[in-house]
Design an enzyme around this catalytic site. Structure first.
Site, mmCIF file in Angstrom:
data_model
loop_
_atom_site.group_PDB
_atom_site.id
_atom_site.type_symbol
_atom_site.label_atom_id
_atom_site.label_comp_id
_atom_site.label_asym_id
_atom_site.label_seq_id
_atom_site.Cartn_x
_atom_site.Cartn_y
_atom_site.Cartn_z
ATOM 1 N N LYS A 7 0.880 -1.182 0.000
ATOM 2 C CA LYS A 7 0.000 0.000 0.000
ATOM 3 C C LYS A 7 0.918 1.233 0.000
ATOM 4 O O LYS A 7 1.187 1.842 1.042
ATOM 5 C CB LYS A 7 -0.918 -0.065 1.237
ATOM 6 C CG LYS A 7 -2.258 0.602 1.018
ATOM 7 C CD LYS A 7 -3.247 0.193 2.078
ATOM 8 C CE LYS A 7 -4.362 1.190 2.234
ATOM 9 N NZ LYS A 7 -5.110 1.507 1.033
HETATM 10 N N1 PMP Z 1 -7.585 -2.258 -3.346
HETATM 11 C C1 PMP Z 1 -7.056 -1.034 -3.194
HETATM 12 C C2 PMP Z 1 -6.316 -0.420 -4.336
HETATM 13 C C3 PMP Z 1 -7.189 -0.361 -1.973
HETATM 14 O O1 PMP Z 1 -6.665 0.855 -1.811
HETATM 15 C C4 PMP Z 1 -7.906 -0.964 -0.921
HETATM 16 C C5 PMP Z 1 -8.072 -0.239 0.391
HETATM 17 N N2 PMP Z 1 -6.990 -0.472 1.229
HETATM 18 C C6 PMP Z 1 -8.439 -2.245 -1.129
HETATM 19 C C7 PMP Z 1 -8.260 -2.857 -2.351
HETATM 20 C C8 PMP Z 1 -9.173 -2.947 -0.033
HETATM 21 O O2 PMP Z 1 -8.287 -3.303 0.992
HETATM 22 P P1 PMP Z 1 -8.783 -3.483 2.489
HETATM 23 O O3 PMP Z 1 -9.934 -4.395 2.434
HETATM 24 O O4 PMP Z 1 -7.611 -4.094 3.164
HETATM 25 O O5 PMP Z 1 -9.138 -2.147 3.002
#
Ligand code: PMP
Length: 296
Positions: free
Chosen positions: A154
């Site tokens: 991320k």
């Molecule tokens: N894909 C992207 C590109 C994201 O930014 C997120 C948010 N973090 C997600 C998927 C979903 O991840 P999570 O369920 O861990 O929030």
């Protein structure tokens, strides 16, 4: 949207301090090159008190994100979780979105990883994509090729791609975008993963070209408990436009139903979809209303 006021306290490198007294270095490598990693976490006001949902998974992903892009991670995950609870208390927040960010010191070179700082802040935030079913378009932008960045990390810089896709979708009158990967398979939304329903089963893109969402993993676990079959496989736009229903999932957006993709409207009413069942179950899980096996 106001993220802080004169009373807001944030956590920075082991100290709690007023947000209004906190500055960021204008020469920072993170500001110039997007060389930072972050998390998005939610806390819920449950009958067991305020609970940070999947706190460990999020801080472990933060650690992995940092390591994947060579930012030294010298913090203790247990301590960061403890500090997060303290942060919520100090700000008197019960339902909150929590944003940890690791950013780097002044450095204009392209060699990374020097003197990182950690900041954690939090604010009240409603469902990121709202509560209505979404009008979604296939983006003209693709998700970055995993050979061009660390797609499973991320990383702040990767979100320029997300901003471009959402801005384009909104400018065309849609609520949100859905991006393909470099092979023209369905990848994910700018800030959420995607599931589609067909003939009573759920399908979702496999890991590899997407962010490994913690909500995505939770949905898969919930399906196991609810005896709903989930198949992880590459999906095409044609698969999507022959699906019965679809939804996005992510920490900020939680479970968000999709009404249409481009001109194609999903035939099943949202309330009758598997997504709606998952949405209700997810809500119960985060609010600790039911004990869906202790593991999740
Ligand atoms: N894909 C992207 C590109 C994201 O930014 C997120 C948010 N973090 C997600 C998927 C979903 O991840 P999570 O369920 O861990 O929030």
């Amino acid at each position: 949207m106001q993220y802080f006021n004169s009373n807001t306290v944030l956590y920075l490198n082991g100290q709690f301090q007023k947000a209004t007294n906190t500055t960021a270095d204008i020469y920072g490598q993170s500001l110039h090159y997007g060389y930072a990693v972050f998390e998005g976490i939610r806390a819920y006001n449950t009958h067991n008190g305020t609970r940070v949902f999947k706190a460990r998974e999020h801080f472990e992903r933060l650690k992995r994100s940092a390591e994947l892009v060579h930012i030294p991670f010298n913090w203790d995950v247990n301590d960061l979780i403890k500090q997060t609870y303290r942060l919520l208390e100090l700000n008197n927040l019960k339902n909150a979105y929590i944003r940890p960010l690791i950013f780097c010191s002044p450095n204009m070179s392209l060699i990374g990883g020097t003197k990182p700082s950690i900041m954690i802040c939090a604010w009240e935030w409603g469902a990121y994509l709202g509560n209505e079913q979404l009008k979604v378009c296939i983006s003209s932008y693709e998700r970055p090729n995993p050979k061009s960045t660390q797609i499973e990390a991320k990383v702040s810089g990767n979100y320029v791609n997300s901003i471009l896709a959402t801005t384009e979708a909104k400018s065309k009158g849609f609520d949100e975008a859905l991006l393909l990967d470099m092979n023209q398979n369905i990848a994910e939304a700018p800030g959420a993963n995607v599931f589609i329903e067909k003939n009573g089963k759920l399908f979702t893109p496999p890991l590899g070209n997407i962010l490994p969402g913690i909500t995505r993993a939770t949905v898969i676990e919930l399906c196991r408990i609810l005896d709903i079959e989930v198949i992880e496989k590459h999906l095409t736009v044609t698969d999507l436009k022959h699906a019965d229903s679809a939804f996005f999932c992510g920490t900020a957006s939680e479970i968000a139903g999709i009404a249409s993709i481009d001109e194609y409207k999903f035939p099943i009413r949202w309330v009758d979809t598997i997504g709606a069942t998952i949405q209700r179950t997810y809500k119960c899980l985060v609010l600790e209303k039911q004990n869906y096996e202790v593991i999740i």
